[in-house]
Design a protein around this motif. Structure first.
Motif, short mmCIF file in Angstrom:
data_model
loop_
_atom_site.label_atom_id
_atom_site.label_comp_id
_atom_site.label_asym_id
_atom_site.label_seq_id
_atom_site.Cartn_x
_atom_site.Cartn_y
_atom_site.Cartn_z
N LEU A 87 0.69 -1.37 -0.05
CA LEU A 87 -0.10 0.00 -0.07
C LEU A 87 0.95 1.16 -0.09
CD1 LEU A 87 -2.93 -0.84 2.18
CD2 LEU A 87 -3.11 -0.16 -0.05
N VAL A 88 2.02 1.19 0.70
CA VAL A 88 2.91 2.41 0.91
C VAL A 88 3.22 2.65 -0.66
CG1 VAL A 88 5.29 3.34 1.47
CG2 VAL A 88 3.60 2.05 3.11
N ILE A 89 3.72 1.69 -1.32
CA ILE A 89 4.32 1.80 -2.80
C ILE A 89 3.16 2.21 -3.70
CG2 ILE A 89 5.25 0.53 -4.92
CD1 ILE A 89 6.41 -1.60 -2.72
N GLY A 90 2.22 1.54 -3.49
CA GLY A 90 0.83 2.18 -4.23
C GLY A 90 0.44 3.48 -3.92
N LEU A 91 0.64 3.88 -2.72
CA LEU A 91 0.19 5.19 -2.34
C LEU A 91 0.84 6.50 -3.00
CD1 LEU A 91 -1.54 7.24 -0.50
CD2 LEU A 91 0.30 6.93 1.26
N TYR A 92 2.17 6.08 -3.26
CA TYR A 92 3.01 7.19 -3.95
C TYR A 92 3.08 7.23 -5.22
CZ TYR A 92 7.68 4.47 -4.12
OH TYR A 92 8.48 3.73 -4.39
N THR A 93 2.69 5.88 -5.47
CA THR A 93 2.54 5.94 -7.33
C THR A 93 1.35 6.61 -7.59
OG1 THR A 93 3.45 3.58 -7.31
CG2 THR A 93 2.31 4.21 -9.09
N VAL A 94 0.25 6.52 -6.93
CA VAL A 94 -0.89 7.24 -7.26
C VAL A 94 -0.85 8.59 -6.90
CG1 VAL A 94 -3.32 7.56 -6.36
CG2 VAL A 94 -2.42 5.16 -6.96
N VAL A 95 -0.02 8.99 -5.98
CA VAL A 95 0.04 10.59 -5.58
C VAL A 95 0.91 11.25 -6.76
CG1 VAL A 95 1.22 12.12 -4.17
CG2 VAL A 95 -0.12 10.48 -3.21
N ASP A 96 1.82 10.44 -7.28
CA ASP A 96 2.72 10.86 -8.48
C ASP A 96 1.73 11.13 -9.61
OD1 ASP A 96 5.03 10.67 -7.26
OD2 ASP A 96 5.92 8.97 -8.50
N GLY A 97 0.79 10.10 -10.04
CA GLY A 97 -0.04 10.33 -11.07
C GLY A 97 -1.01 11.66 -10.87
N ILE A 98 -1.61 11.70 -9.65
CA ILE A 98 -2.48 12.81 -9.24
C ILE A 98 -1.86 14.10 -9.36
CG2 ILE A 98 -3.66 13.84 -7.30
CD1 ILE A 98 -4.25 11.28 -6.15
#
Length: 458
Positions: free
Chosen positions: A30-41
């Motif tokens: 989830l940590v990996i997914g969180l900052y991946t998504v935030v990059d996209g946002i």
């Protein structure tokens, strides 16, 4: 594995063990997914749809860099573990030195080759279809090629420091790096207005810190496999075997790169850059789901493997059955969120861009409608591997690629851009049903006390 761990695996209730192993695994993902998504946002809201499209178009080449890093890292970690297990510590040091030298060589070669061929690569990726997308893709890809050294280096650090018996240290390093990446994205993209180059710079800066920290670690007294500058000499004879141990990781990433390239190519063939941006929104959302289910499956793996080795049929069946139930619950929950609130998700990335919101809403609903089948594939493939049924697990990995390529070619001929979005879910439904039938067969055998095919291959 110490005696207490073995006793726990043999005696504690399956559900207790399940959550003990699965929760940390999911949390890490989830940590990996969180900052991946935030990059996209950050990119979608503050740079624009053309920047999202540019990342998606350039990412197949980034995945190839990641694949090279995975090949080197997995090959080195495996070889070092084998050599240390055999008591051949000097050869293990040679393997570590080889790893550092190979990474350094690639760090020089990748930008020299990539930058000199940048226009050709962008044309190959079809990025020249839209001038705005081309400009952002050129900026992003050139920076990521120059940073190939740290992209590969941070992967090696994560594998090798964990391999050196410091999993907590590397976990904290990755978590801190993830949140630092988010903060730097805000500063570089939002505050300083550096656009997609700012997002790339934030990523590379964090990767540099992780790489340098790992280097310092292996030259420090804290390392169990400590090296000195005098050890940094190539050992040519062992390099091919070391890289060969990690070749499957390269092939896996190359496969992902090819499938992403194929999606992007068809979207530009039947649509335009905004359709690639919409697909990127669906891709970021799908990545969160995949990481969640991957974390679940990786958490199950030690339980399944132990029960397989100990021939504990009932505990094996309980773990597999419970894991599939949890996977289905997660899949249905996220499917409901995507289908009922697609505009909310799209708005996170698109901001006030109504055109992107509309196209991303459609992409989310169409591209992600088969999430439960995708979950069954991910859990099924990893579970079958954990149970030593490697041939059956290949149904999910190879089967998806073999079916997806013709699906991406034929379905858009009838349905255009919608056909590109629908190709993967159709394939996932088919492969998911096959994997589910294989798992159902194994569960029936185990629950009825019959010998499973698991035991015939170990």
């Amino acid at each position: 594995m110490n005696q207490q761990n073995v006793q726990d695996l043999n005696t504690l209730p399956v559900k207790t063990l399940f959550w003990r192993y699965v929760i940390p695994s999911i949390a890490g993902m989830l940590v990996i997914g969180l900052y991946t998504v935030v990059d996209g946002i950050f990119v979608g809201r503050y740079v624009g749809a053309h920047a999202l499209a540019a990342i998606n178009l350039a990412y197949p080449l980034i995945l190839l860099q990641v694949g090279l890093g995975a090949m080197i890292s997995m090959g080195a970690a495996t070889r070092i573990s084998i050599l240390q297990g055999a008591g051949r510590n000097q050869e293990a040091k040679q393997a570590l030195a080889n790893t550092l030298l190979i990474i350094a060589a690639l760090g020089i070669l990748l930008p020299i080759i990539g930058i000199s061929q940048l226009d050709y690569l962008l044309a190959l990726l079809n990025a020249d279809n839209d001038p705005a997308v081309l400009q952002e893709a050129r900026s992003y890809l050139s920076l990521m090629l120059w940073g190939g050294l740290v992209t590969i280096g941070q992967m090696a650090v994560i594998y090798l420091v964990r391999n050196d018996g410091r999993p907590q240290f590397i976990t904290w390093l990755v978590v801190i790096g993830g949140f630092s990446n988010m903060a730097l994205n805000y500063v570089f993209v939002v505050v300083l207005g550096w656009g997609l180059a700012g997002s790339a710079g934030a990523t590379l800066l964090v990767e540099t810190v992780i790489t340098v920290t790992g280097l310092i670690y292996f030259f420090s007294p804290f390392a169990r496999l400590r090296i000195a500058l005098k050890d940094l000499r190539p050992h040519w004879q062992s390099m091919p075997s070391m890289l060969g141990l990690g070749i499957s990781s390269l092939l896996m990433e190359a496969n992902l790169a090819f499938l992403l390239f194929a999606h992007n190519y068809q979207l530009l063939e039947y649509g335009q850059g905004s359709d690639v941006a919409a697909y990127a929104v669906a891709g970021y959302t799908e990545a969160v789901f995949i990481l969640l289910i991957h974390g679940l499956a990786l958490g199950m793996q030690p339980l399944l493997s132990h029960a397989t080795g100990a021939k504990q049929a009932q505990r094996l069946a309980q773990t597999l059955s419970y894991g599939l139930q949890v996977s289905l619950a997660i899949s249905l929950t996220l499917l409901a969120i995507v289908q009922f609130f697609p505009q909310t998700i799209a708005t996170l990335y698109a901001g006030q861009d109504q055109a992107l919101i509309e196209s991303a809403t459609r992409a989310l609903q169409m591209h992600l409608f088969a999430l439960p089948f995708d979950g069954a594939i991910i859990v099924g493939v990893i579970a079958l591997q954990a149970m030593a049924l490697t041939r059956l697990s290949m149904l999910g990995t190879l089967g998806k690629t073999l079916l997806l390529i013709p699906a991406l070619w034929f379905i858009p001929q009838w349905w255009g851009v919608d056909g590109v979005y629908l190709a993967l879910p159709f394939v996932n439904m088919l492969i998911g049903m096959v994997i589910a039938s294989v798992l159902w067969r194994e569960l029936c055998r185990l629950k009825h006390g019959h010998q499973s095919t698991v035991y015939s291959v170990i």
